[in-house]
Every structure is written in structure tokens, then in C-alpha cells.
Design a protein around this motif. Structure first.
Motif, short mmCIF file in Angstrom:
data_model
loop_
_atom_site.label_atom_id
_atom_site.label_comp_id
_atom_site.label_asym_id
_atom_site.label_seq_id
_atom_site.Cartn_x
_atom_site.Cartn_y
_atom_site.Cartn_z
N UNK A 262 -1.93 35.59 -55.68
CA UNK A 262 -1.48 35.30 -54.22
C UNK A 262 -1.02 36.41 -53.50
N UNK A 263 -0.77 37.28 -54.16
CA UNK A 263 -0.22 38.64 -53.25
C UNK A 263 -0.92 38.96 -52.07
N UNK A 264 -2.35 39.15 -51.95
CA UNK A 264 -2.93 39.51 -50.91
C UNK A 264 -2.66 38.72 -49.54
N UNK A 265 -2.48 37.27 -49.84
CA UNK A 265 -2.16 36.29 -48.89
C UNK A 265 -0.69 36.17 -48.55
N UNK A 266 0.13 36.80 -49.01
CA UNK A 266 1.62 36.96 -48.94
C UNK A 266 2.03 38.15 -48.17
N UNK A 267 1.15 39.01 -48.07
CA UNK A 267 1.39 40.41 -47.66
C UNK A 267 0.29 40.88 -46.26
N UNK A 268 -0.41 39.94 -45.82
CA UNK A 268 -1.40 40.22 -44.94
C UNK A 268 -2.36 41.54 -45.41
N UNK A 269 -2.71 41.40 -46.50
CA UNK A 269 -3.72 42.37 -46.88
C UNK A 269 -5.12 41.76 -46.24
N UNK A 270 -5.97 42.70 -45.93
CA UNK A 270 -7.33 42.43 -45.45
C UNK A 270 -8.14 42.18 -46.40
N UNK A 271 -8.71 40.93 -46.81
CA UNK A 271 -9.34 40.48 -47.89
C UNK A 271 -10.66 39.78 -47.36
N UNK A 272 -11.94 39.79 -47.89
CA UNK A 272 -12.98 39.09 -47.43
C UNK A 272 -12.50 37.50 -47.36
N UNK A 273 -13.23 36.72 -46.25
CA UNK A 273 -13.01 35.39 -46.03
C UNK A 273 -12.96 34.48 -47.44
N UNK A 274 -13.98 34.60 -47.98
CA UNK A 274 -14.00 33.88 -49.19
C UNK A 274 -13.30 33.97 -50.12
N UNK A 275 -12.37 34.95 -50.32
CA UNK A 275 -11.22 35.46 -51.11
C UNK A 275 -10.28 34.82 -50.68
N UNK A 276 -9.78 34.93 -49.54
CA UNK A 276 -8.60 34.07 -48.77
C UNK A 276 -8.93 32.70 -48.94
N UNK A 277 -10.28 31.89 -48.89
CA UNK A 277 -10.28 30.73 -49.01
C UNK A 277 -10.29 30.18 -50.49
N UNK A 278 -10.56 31.15 -51.59
CA UNK A 278 -10.35 30.78 -52.80
C UNK A 278 -9.10 30.83 -53.26
N UNK A 279 -8.06 31.24 -52.38
CA UNK A 279 -6.68 31.36 -52.92
C UNK A 279 -5.84 30.09 -52.16
N UNK A 280 -6.46 29.58 -51.31
CA UNK A 280 -5.90 28.01 -50.94
C UNK A 280 -5.97 26.95 -51.78
N UNK A 281 -4.97 26.81 -52.50
CA UNK A 281 -4.86 25.90 -53.82
C UNK A 281 -5.30 24.62 -53.41
N UNK A 282 -4.44 23.98 -52.38
CA UNK A 282 -4.90 22.61 -51.66
C UNK A 282 -5.47 22.95 -50.49
N UNK A 283 -6.82 22.47 -50.24
CA UNK A 283 -7.50 23.11 -49.20
C UNK A 283 -7.00 22.43 -47.90
N UNK A 284 -6.70 21.16 -48.17
CA UNK A 284 -6.45 20.26 -46.98
C UNK A 284 -4.94 20.70 -46.57
N UNK A 285 -3.88 21.13 -47.48
CA UNK A 285 -2.71 21.34 -46.78
C UNK A 285 -2.50 22.70 -46.65
N UNK A 286 -3.30 23.83 -47.46
CA UNK A 286 -2.74 25.07 -47.25
C UNK A 286 -3.35 25.73 -46.15
#
Length: 506
Positions: free
Chosen positions: A481-505
């Protein structure tokens, strides 16, 4: 306390140092005003400049990002009330944020410095408290390490909001009461050995650790009013501990003894001391003419007695306005959530999100995000651990399980009332004061799994393996989760993959 005194301090300090590295590295990133930083960073800076909160000009956030500090509305001396800002939380948390701004400037690092310090201190306090409760340096360090890797605690330790200070003071108050419990029981045991029989037992003195607890819990209330839930719960808990101690040494009237001998000093520590601490936090409002509803000119026009009376009247009137605001706060928000959703992390808060256009190395673009969400392994593990604490307390009445359950309930259940009775707008990060007690539940459950020192070696080896595996899972989950807790620039697909509950997150 068994074990090495050196390692009893060195281990927790090393764990806190690890947490400090995580929290202070790139603390000023993202270089932006995130979420409610737009309120608290500027309110804190206003308290530095005016003694209390002050209205800002339009686009003040943009000016700050340009290093332009000319953000204040200007008012004539006789019209200061027109520039006063109505705020709905007490001043202490903002004074702490202001300390970082004074040291490092009005920039993201400056306004986040104090919250990072608070996060690190809470790791140290939790490790030491867990060690005292379990009599195990290893389990104490496990508690500190889990808190260092807890995602919501981590994000709030890097964002200038008030909740991390609330959590710190609640935890510090609880820690002081745990020390007070040990000291009081030791004193009672010494009396029992050396003194003649008595039905009620002795007076145990002023209890400085309980007084310190009252100051810490008063400070919690001076950050956010929700600290009062913990103050009330812990005051009752401390008196129950006193009665239990007197009963444990065989006194015939333990409850009467607790009421007569312990309650008077408890009343001082858990009511007067918090009240004084809370009022003292408003010193800037009392001492300057710039605060909302201050009525300074009227208060100073008719002598010192009227000044005190009118200042108190204005202060109380301000509090009733704040109470009306909180009871009526029901404006819908995209990231709001209900308290029954919090344990499952169903709706976290996006503190920051920027979409980076193609050219970042990925054809679909990149994302920079700060998502205020807990580490799922820890939160879901805590649910199982809290259920285990209920079973343990019912079966054995172990004080540790009861204390953890009471503290968790004090941080969670009152919000159900506001959700049902007032339909209040609430967010997941309101749960941050519960996190240390979730982790204490996990650590106490780990101690049960590992077993006591006299347990068979095979059982202890398997139990240690289970606890170690859980710790490793928490570490891997945090790393993911670290990249989406610290505003690291990551590919959109990697950000999307880290959204555990797509509807809520999302």
C-alpha cells in the motif's frame, strides 16, 4: 518488571526510530494543501500571528504554494470581529501544528512536522505500555512495530489534521493509568504486609500518574471534544481497578474503601485537572481581542471584574455555537462513512489524488494518491483479536482484555448515537484513537497463542511462528500500500490494483 531494563527501553526506541524514518522521509510531499489541511494549517498559522483563528483571503492555498504569506483578511482595530474565524475544534492541536510552522516555516513540511512527532511518540508509548501489560519486551516491540506499519496511523502522521494528537493524548492517558495501576497495587501490597488489619484499607496518596493521566485526557479534549468519551470511560475504569485491588488483598469492604479512599483524589485527577488543562488551551483566545465572539471592547470597558465575567460568558456562548454545529453537521460528503463500516475499511478518505498525464512512462498515465486507509491485515486481524478478548474477559475477567475492550468501545460506540440520532457526517479517520487498542488486542491474543513461559516448548514455538507470520503479512501489506499512502507516482493500473474494494476505495 521482568527482563532487561536496557532492552525494555532500547527495543521500543528502535521500533519508534523505524517508525520515525517511515514518517519523516519525504514528509513535505506532496507539496500541496491536502484535504482538511486547508483548515488546520492556516488556523495554526493564524494562532501564531493573532492568538486565535483569523479569516483568510480567497485562494489562500494557492498563495501558500507560491510562498506568499499575505493570506489574511484585513480589518480595522475596531472591527476585528469581522476577521475572526468561526472554528469548531479547541485550539491545542492547532497550537502543536503551529510549533512546526514556527520552526520550519509555513510550508507542507512545517505544518506536518508536529503530527509526525506525535505519530512517533505514540509508537514508543504503545510499545512501552504493551510491555508493561504483557511483561514481555518482545510483545511490546511487536505492538510498536504494528503501529508503525498501520496505514491510517501512518497517513495521519504525515497530514496536518487533529486526529493524531487526539490519539496520542488518549493513549498517553491510558498508559499513565496502567502505570498508576501497578504503583497503587504495589503500595497496597506493602501496606498489607506491614500494617494492622482494616476493612477499607489505606489512602494511597495523590497518585501522580493518575494526575498525569487527567492532564493527558484533558489535552485530548482540548484537541477534539470526542476525547471526553475516553475521559469518562477511563475515570470509571481507574476506580474499578482500585476496588479490584482492594478486593484482591482481601479487604472486607473494598468498594467502600475505593469510594472513600480513592474517589476523592480520582475526582481531582479526572475532573479538575482535565478541566484546567482544557481551559488553559484557550489562553490565546482569552488573551487577545481577535477571537470569534470575543467581545474584547465590551469586556474591557467596565473594569476587571466585568472583564472576567464577560469573557467567560462569551467563551461559553461560543461553545454552545460549536455544539450546535456538531449536532447539525449532516452535509453529504463523497468520502463520508458510517461507524459500522469502519472496522472493515469500506470507505477510506482520499486525502490527495493527482492524475499524471501520459509521458510518465505508462501509456495509460500515472496516479499520485494519499489514501487514508488502514493496513487491512492489521484491521481484519484486530476484529478476530477483539472477539478473542471478549471470550477471554468473559472466561477469566482478565483486566487487560477488559481495558482494551472498554477503550475500543469508547472510541467507537458513541459515534453510533450521532449516526442514528443526528445523521452526522463522519469519516474513517475518526477511528484513529481506536487503533492502539486494536493493536493491543492483537498483541494480547499473540501472547495467548504463544503461551506463558512455562508452556511446552513446541506450543511456544508454533505460537511464535503464528505471531511472526502475522507480523510478516502486515509488513508486506503495508509495503504494497505504501505508494498510495505517500503520493508516489505509479502507473494508473498499479494504483487501481491497490484499491481493495473498488466501489468503496475509489
Amino acid at each position: 518488571m521482568p527482563g532487561s531494563v536496557l532492552w525494555g527501553w532500547l527495543g521500543p526506541l528502535l521500533v519508534a526510530g523505524f517508525g520515525a524514518v517511515l514518517r519523516f522521509v519525504n514528509l513535505g510531499q506532496p507539496h500541496a494543501v491536502m484535504f482538511d489541511e486547508t483548515y488546520y494549517a492556516k488556523d495554526a498559522f493564524a494562532q501564531l500571528n493573532f492568538g486565535s483563528e483569523h479569516n483568510t483571503v480567497k485562494d489562500a492555498d494557492k498563495l501558500l504554494m507560491q510562498d506568499n504569506l499575505n493570506i489574511w483578511q484585513q480589518c480595522a482595530p475596531e472591527e476585528l470581529d469581522k476577521c475572526a474565524s468561526f472554528v469548531v475544534h479547541p485550539p491545542l492541536g492547532k497550537w502543536l501544528i503551529a510549533g512546526g510552522e514556527q520552526l520550519f516555516g509555513m510550508n507542507p513540511f512545517g505544518w506536518r512536522f508536529a503530527v509526525a512527532v506525535a505519530g512517533v511518540l505514540s509508537i514508543l508509548i504503545l510499545a512501552r505500555t504493551a510491555r508493561r501489560m504483557t511483561r514481555s519486551t518482545l510483545l511490546g516491540c511487536l505492538a510498536g512495530l504494528l503501529l508503525a506499519l498501520e496505514g491510517l496511523h501512518f497517513v495521519l502522521s504525515r497530514t496536518a489534521l487533529l486526529d493524531i494528537f487526539l490519539m496520542l493524548f488518549v493513549l498517553a492517558g491510558f498508559a499513565c493509568l496502567v502505570v498508576d495501576r501497578d504503583r497503587a497495587r504495589a503500595r497496597l501490597a506493602d501496606w498489607y504486609v506491614a500494617s494492622p488489619p482494616s476493612e477499607q484499607g489505606p489512602w494511597l496518596g495523590m497518585r501522580p500518574w493518575r494526575i498525569a493521566a487527567g492532564a493527558m485526557l484533558g489535552a485530548a479534549c482540548a484537541v477534539k471534544w470526542s476525547g471526553v468519551f475516553f475521559l469518562l470511560a477511563f475515570a470509571v475504569m481507574s476506580l474499578v481497578w482500585d476496588a479490584g485491588a482492594r478486593r484482591a488483598v482481601g479487604l472486607r469492604r473494598p468498594y467502600t474503601g475505593a469510594l472513600n479512599k480513592d474517589a476523592p483524589t480520582a475526582l481531582l485527577a479526572m475532573s479538575l485537572i482535565p478541566a484546567v488543562t482544557y481551559v488553559a488551551s484557550w489562553a490565546g483566545w482569552f488573551a487577545t481581542p481577535n477571537g470569534w465572539g470575543r467581545n474584547w471592547a465590551q469586556a474591557t470597558s467596565q473594569g476587571p471584574f466585568f472583564f472576567v465575567f464577560d469573557s467567560a460568558r462569551s467563551w461559553l456562548a461560543y461553545h454552545f455555537q460549536i455544539l450546535d454545529f456538531h449536532n447539525g453537521l449532516s452535509t453529504p460528503h463523497a468520502y463520508q462513512s458510517e461507524p459500522w463500516q469502519w472496522p472493515l475499511l469500506l470507505r477510506p478518505v482520499a486525502f490527495y489524488y493527482e492524475s499524471v498525464k501520459p509521458g510518465c512512462g505508462d501509456a495509460n498515465g500515472c496516479s499520485q494518491a494519499v489514501l487514508g486507509v488502514g493496513t487491512p491485515v492489521i484491521w481484519f486481524g484486530a476484529i478476530a483479536a477483539l472477539i478473542a478478548m471478549i471470550a477471554w474477559y468473559v472466561a477469566t475477567r482478565d483486566w487487560r482484555a477488559g481495558a482494551v475492550l472498554l477503550a475500543y468501545a469508547a472510541g467507537w460506540l458513541p459515534w453510533f448515537y450521532y449516526a442514528i440520532a443526528h445523521n452526522r457526517t463522519m469519516f474513517l479517520f475518526y477511528a484513529v484513537p481506536m487503533i492502539p487498542f486494536m493493536i493491543l488486542a492483537i498483541v494480547l491474543a499473540a501472547g495467548l497463542v504463544i503461551g506463558p513461559a512455562g508452556a511446552p516448548p513446541r506450543r511456544r514455538m508454533i505460537g511464535a511462528g503464528v505471531a511472526g507470520a502475522f507480523m510478516l503479512l502486515a509488513l508486506v501489506n503495508f509495503w504494497w500500500l505504501y505508494p498510495v499512502l505517500t503520493a508516489e507516482s505509479i502507473p494508473y493500473v498499479d494504483w487501481h490494483a491497490r484499491m481493495l474494494f473498488k466501489k468503496g476505495w475509489i
